[in-house]
Scaffold this motif. Structure first.
Motif, mmCIF file in Angstrom:
data_model
loop_
_atom_site.group_PDB
_atom_site.id
_atom_site.type_symbol
_atom_site.label_atom_id
_atom_site.label_comp_id
_atom_site.label_asym_id
_atom_site.label_seq_id
_atom_site.Cartn_x
_atom_site.Cartn_y
_atom_site.Cartn_z
ATOM 1 N N MET A 1 0.790 -1.280 -0.016
ATOM 2 C CA MET A 1 -0.168 0.193 -0.072
ATOM 3 C C MET A 1 0.889 1.365 0.025
ATOM 4 S SD MET A 1 -2.980 1.198 2.758
ATOM 5 C CE MET A 1 -1.879 2.036 4.135
ATOM 6 N N ILE A 2 0.746 2.233 -0.832
ATOM 7 C CA ILE A 2 1.307 3.210 -0.877
ATOM 8 C C ILE A 2 0.367 4.533 -0.442
ATOM 9 C CG2 ILE A 2 2.704 5.087 -2.430
ATOM 10 C CD1 ILE A 2 3.568 2.996 -4.067
ATOM 11 N N ASN A 11 3.999 15.344 -3.901
ATOM 12 C CA ASN A 11 3.357 14.073 -3.548
ATOM 13 C C ASN A 11 4.573 13.139 -3.338
ATOM 14 O OD1 ASN A 11 1.037 14.417 -2.583
ATOM 15 N ND2 ASN A 11 0.000 14.183 -4.524
ATOM 16 N N ARG A 12 5.080 12.772 -2.260
ATOM 17 C CA ARG A 12 6.180 11.633 -2.287
ATOM 18 C C ARG A 12 5.407 10.664 -1.353
ATOM 19 N NH1 ARG A 12 10.611 13.303 2.327
ATOM 20 N NH2 ARG A 12 9.263 12.687 4.035
ATOM 21 N N ALA A 13 5.813 9.268 -2.034
ATOM 22 C CA ALA A 13 5.278 7.993 -1.365
ATOM 23 C C ALA A 13 5.934 7.837 0.107
ATOM 24 C CB ALA A 13 5.709 6.827 -1.870
ATOM 25 N N LEU A 14 4.958 7.607 0.912
ATOM 26 C CA LEU A 14 5.457 7.139 2.497
ATOM 27 C C LEU A 14 5.953 5.756 2.301
ATOM 28 C CD1 LEU A 14 2.233 8.652 4.240
ATOM 29 C CD2 LEU A 14 4.472 9.513 4.022
ATOM 30 N N PRO A 15 7.056 5.481 3.396
ATOM 31 C CA PRO A 15 7.676 4.394 3.297
ATOM 32 C C PRO A 15 6.431 3.331 3.949
ATOM 33 C CG PRO A 15 8.487 5.613 5.187
ATOM 34 C CD PRO A 15 7.387 6.511 4.362
ATOM 35 N N ALA A 16 6.986 1.956 3.557
ATOM 36 C CA ALA A 16 5.906 1.001 4.081
ATOM 37 C C ALA A 16 6.162 0.680 5.857
ATOM 38 C CB ALA A 16 6.309 -0.489 3.554
ATOM 39 N N VAL A 17 5.075 0.626 6.430
ATOM 40 C CA VAL A 17 5.364 0.537 7.961
ATOM 41 C C VAL A 17 4.385 -0.709 8.458
ATOM 42 C CG1 VAL A 17 6.274 2.692 8.537
ATOM 43 C CG2 VAL A 17 4.106 2.167 8.646
ATOM 44 N N ASP A 77 10.098 -1.875 6.819
ATOM 45 C CA ASP A 77 9.910 -2.933 5.792
ATOM 46 C C ASP A 77 10.959 -3.963 5.869
ATOM 47 O OD1 ASP A 77 12.074 -1.705 4.907
ATOM 48 O OD2 ASP A 77 11.443 -1.390 2.781
ATOM 49 N N SER A 78 11.887 -3.961 6.724
ATOM 50 C CA SER A 78 12.898 -4.845 6.975
ATOM 51 C C SER A 78 12.547 -5.725 8.112
ATOM 52 C CB SER A 78 14.121 -4.346 7.169
ATOM 53 O OG SER A 78 14.648 -4.157 5.735
ATOM 54 N N ASP A 79 11.292 -5.210 9.048
ATOM 55 C CA ASP A 79 10.796 -5.925 10.413
ATOM 56 C C ASP A 79 11.695 -5.181 11.510
ATOM 57 O OD1 ASP A 79 8.559 -6.843 9.656
ATOM 58 O OD2 ASP A 79 9.254 -8.803 9.580
ATOM 59 N N ARG A 80 12.604 -3.924 11.139
ATOM 60 C CA ARG A 80 13.301 -3.425 12.451
ATOM 61 C C ARG A 80 12.125 -2.744 13.284
ATOM 62 N NH1 ARG A 80 17.853 -0.103 9.910
ATOM 63 N NH2 ARG A 80 15.989 0.614 8.647
ATOM 64 N N VAL A 81 12.609 -2.828 14.548
ATOM 65 C CA VAL A 81 11.853 -1.797 15.409
ATOM 66 C C VAL A 81 12.372 -0.645 15.391
ATOM 67 C CG1 VAL A 81 11.016 -1.355 17.959
ATOM 68 C CG2 VAL A 81 10.925 -3.655 16.828
ATOM 69 N N ILE A 82 11.308 0.530 14.871
ATOM 70 C CA ILE A 82 11.919 1.828 14.642
ATOM 71 C C ILE A 82 11.279 2.847 15.825
ATOM 72 C CG2 ILE A 82 12.497 1.378 12.475
ATOM 73 C CD1 ILE A 82 10.114 2.906 11.391
ATOM 74 N N GLN A 113 11.652 10.758 7.216
ATOM 75 C CA GLN A 113 11.621 9.861 6.027
ATOM 76 C C GLN A 113 10.200 9.414 5.887
ATOM 77 O OE1 GLN A 113 14.530 6.721 6.192
ATOM 78 N NE2 GLN A 113 15.486 7.858 7.904
ATOM 79 N N GLY A 114 9.377 10.170 6.431
ATOM 80 C CA GLY A 114 7.907 9.920 6.326
ATOM 81 C C GLY A 114 7.290 8.432 7.056
ATOM 82 N N TYR A 115 8.070 7.942 8.080
ATOM 83 C CA TYR A 115 7.755 6.848 8.831
ATOM 84 C C TYR A 115 6.472 7.364 9.909
ATOM 85 C CZ TYR A 115 11.693 4.024 7.616
ATOM 86 O OH TYR A 115 12.753 3.273 6.597
ATOM 87 N N VAL A 116 6.605 8.380 10.604
ATOM 88 C CA VAL A 116 5.504 8.725 11.401
ATOM 89 C C VAL A 116 4.447 9.134 10.893
ATOM 90 C CG1 VAL A 116 4.929 10.683 13.020
ATOM 91 C CG2 VAL A 116 7.217 9.531 13.482
#
Length: 177
Positions: A1-2, A11-17, A77-82, A113-116
């Motif tokens: 999902m983007i 408009n920039r794509a948000l990272p996958a979380v 997206d690497s399953d790291r806790v951020i 980076q858009g994570y929040v």
């Protein structure tokens, strides 16, 4: 999902979380990822002890079981806790008592980076599905990064206040779901 950043000129794509209910191991991960003075600037200025995160993750598991929402662990997206994001009842005797507050905290290396925004948008979807009619975000006025997130989420400034403990200006942002 983007998803896209709302209200941004580009408009920039948000990272996958991904969000998950915090585990016992997440207490250790939160302790590690939040161990930076910049991360803790608006949360007492010093890193918290591991026991604080152990209690916090346990409380969030109870919130999720009872209410269907909590402060969830944010995974990249690497399953790291951020970090974490989510919602919980406002815990203070002052301010928006009885209301649901959304919030977030990320490790320093993940800022900008858009994570929040991506994680907070998922939070809004989940609390809306849980039947929450509106949310607030309580943000210190000098926390410009979090204020920017509230605006990207479509939240509106509802009240300016002085915090009882620090005598600092704060803002209450509100969003009707």
């Amino acid at each position: 999902m983007i998803t896209r950043l709302k209200g941004c000129p580009v408009n920039r794509a948000l990272p996958a979380v991904r969000l998950r209910v915090p585990t016992d191991e997440d207490a250790v991960a939160w302790h590690r990822v939040f161990d930076h003075p910049d991360v803790m600037e608006f949360h007492g200025g010093r890193p918290a002890e591991l026991s604080v995160y152990e209690e916090l993750t346990a409380r969030q598991r109870r919130h999720d079981a009872e209410r269907g929402f909590c402060l969830w662990t944010v995974l990249d997206d690497s399953d790291r806790v951020i970090g974490f994001t989510g919602a919980q009842p406002w815990p203070q005797d002052w301010g928006p008592k009885g209301e649901i507050e959304i919030g977030w905290r990320l490790g320093r290396e993940f800022w900008g980076q858009g994570y929040v925004t991506a994680a907070a948008e998922l939070t809004l979807e989940r609390v809306r599905a849980a039947g929450v009619p509106s949310v607030v975000a309580m943000v210190l006025a000098r926390n410009t990064r979090s204020i920017a997130v509230t605006k990207r989420l479509g939240m509106k400034l509802d009240e300016v206040f002085t915090t009882p403990s620090r005598a600092e200006e704060g803002h209450c942002y509100r969003l009707v779901l």
